[in-house]
Scaffold this motif. Sequence first.
Motif, PDB file in Angstrom:
ATOM      1  N   ASP A  52       0.848  -1.198   0.000  1.00 39.84           N
ATOM      2  CA  ASP A  52       0.000   0.000   0.000  1.00 39.84           C
ATOM      3  C   ASP A  52       0.880   1.243   0.000  1.00 39.84           C
ATOM      4  N   SER A  53       0.261   2.423   0.101  1.00 38.48           N
ATOM      5  CA  SER A  53       1.011   3.678   0.011  1.00 38.48           C
ATOM      6  C   SER A  53       1.992   3.862   1.154  1.00 38.48           C
ATOM      7  N   ASP A  54       1.759   3.160   2.285  1.00 39.53           N
ATOM      8  CA  ASP A  54       2.658   3.252   3.438  1.00 39.53           C
ATOM      9  C   ASP A  54       3.736   2.180   3.425  1.00 39.53           C
ATOM     10  N   GLY A  55       3.747   1.354   2.381  1.00 40.23           N
ATOM     11  CA  GLY A  55       4.756   0.304   2.292  1.00 40.23           C
ATOM     12  C   GLY A  55       4.378  -0.981   2.985  1.00 40.23           C
ATOM     13  N   ASN A  56       3.140  -1.076   3.476  1.00 43.15           N
ATOM     14  CA  ASN A  56       2.697  -2.300   4.136  1.00 43.15           C
ATOM     15  C   ASN A  56       2.308  -3.358   3.100  1.00 43.15           C
ATOM     16  N   SER A  57       2.675  -4.584   3.368  1.00 44.51           N
ATOM     17  CA  SER A  57       2.386  -5.670   2.425  1.00 44.51           C
ATOM     18  C   SER A  57       0.902  -6.010   2.442  1.00 44.51           C
ATOM     19  N   LEU A  71      -3.920   2.653  -7.795  1.00 44.38           N
ATOM     20  CA  LEU A  71      -2.467   2.664  -7.911  1.00 44.38           C
ATOM     21  C   LEU A  71      -1.849   2.093  -6.639  1.00 44.38           C
ATOM     22  N   VAL A  72      -0.962   1.136  -6.785  1.00 42.89           N
ATOM     23  CA  VAL A  72      -0.270   0.512  -5.666  1.00 42.89           C
ATOM     24  C   VAL A  72       1.208   0.391  -6.038  1.00 42.89           C
ATOM     25  N   LYS A  73       1.990  -0.127  -5.096  1.00 42.42           N
ATOM     26  CA  LYS A  73       3.396  -0.421  -5.358  1.00 42.42           C
ATOM     27  C   LYS A  73       3.568  -1.926  -5.489  1.00 42.42           C
ATOM     28  N   ALA A  74       4.357  -2.316  -6.457  1.00 40.84           N
ATOM     29  CA  ALA A  74       4.625  -3.739  -6.684  1.00 40.84           C
ATOM     30  C   ALA A  74       6.128  -3.977  -6.560  1.00 40.84           C
ATOM     31  N   ARG A  75       6.512  -4.792  -5.580  1.00 41.04           N
ATOM     32  CA  ARG A  75       7.928  -5.105  -5.373  1.00 41.04           C
ATOM     33  C   ARG A  75       8.239  -6.429  -6.062  1.00 41.04           C
ATOM     34  N   VAL A  76       9.062  -6.368  -7.105  1.00 40.38           N
ATOM     35  CA  VAL A  76       9.450  -7.560  -7.859  1.00 40.38           C
ATOM     36  C   VAL A  76      10.780  -8.057  -7.330  1.00 40.38           C
TER      37      VAL A  76
END
Length: 363
Positions: free
Chosen positions: A234-239, A277-282
């Motif tokens: 999420d926007s706070d970096g939580n999985s 919109l989210v963050k995706a860590r590959v």
Amino acid sequence: MMSSRSKFVLSLAFSGAFTILLVGCRHHAAATPAPQAMPVKVESVSNSPVSSSDTYVSTIKGRRSATLQPQVEGNLTRILVKSGDIVRAGQVLMQIDPLKQAAAVQSQQGTQAQKKALYDYNRIELDRQKKLYEAGVVSRDAFDQATQAYENSKADYEANSALTETQKQQLGYFQIRAPFSGVVGDVPVHIGDYVSSSTVLTTVDENVDLEAYIYVPTERAAQVRTGLPVEILDSDGNSLIKTKINFLSPQVYNGLQSILAKAPIPAGTKGLRTEQLVKARVTWNTNPAPVVPVLAVTRIGGQPFVFVAAPKDGKYTAHQVPVKLGEPVGNTYPVIEGLKPNDKVIVSGLQFLQDGVPVQPMG
């Protein structure tokens, strides 16, 4: 001129003063104790599995998402939903003024009734002429004329029937219906607006079968592949969820110079919506690397440092070491440069430490 006796007395006086001064200095030195070693908690640097990863902005999209545009032109007379409404498949969402088309259907139905009557009459007439011809009452020419009239009226009636059905279907297009069950998006139109086939009326999205659209830079083209782990944040970096890449586009998107990768969102995942919109860590790979606790790291002017309990003559002193760190993994940082395995990193009392002070490591 000073006599020998005077010189001897003066020499004794200087010797006594020097002795007193030396004893005083020794007494003073003995009175100042050495600084005590500060007890600190330490952790030995060890290798742990560390992931090499990159984080990209990703868009959540549904496999069932529809943008509704009319197939006919006219003025909107009714809007039966609002943004956020949950609708079922086939539900009427909007109405375009159908009066002209309804009149066209009614006129076409009248024409069809006339052609049906002529068709029925010619069918009966053909049957009558056939019997008369077989009885020898009428000529072959009369029978052929009746047959021709019947075939013409039949073809004309069937063509008109098809046209009537087309007009009826066209009338149905004046009602905008939900193509499937889902949630109504933005409704940018208003009652009375004139709309055409290029007008966007609204959207319907089904928040199931979601996918994360990840645009990976072409520099990673050699590393990206299906099956790579992906973590949605999420926007706070939580999985939020963990998934894997299951699709790679065969082409590069010129505008972004990137490759589209898709990762499915497990069913039942909460907190994700279409177009979010989210963050995706590959994660590219996982290898052993030294790690230090997050609590051991201090920063001065943006440069990260850690304190190491350095051994010297059987004792320990705090030594400030600049380090280069990777992205945090849980409560630890991977160390790229600055430390080696088995270094004793201080994790307590950092606010009281200075470079070179004696410390007493504790487990």
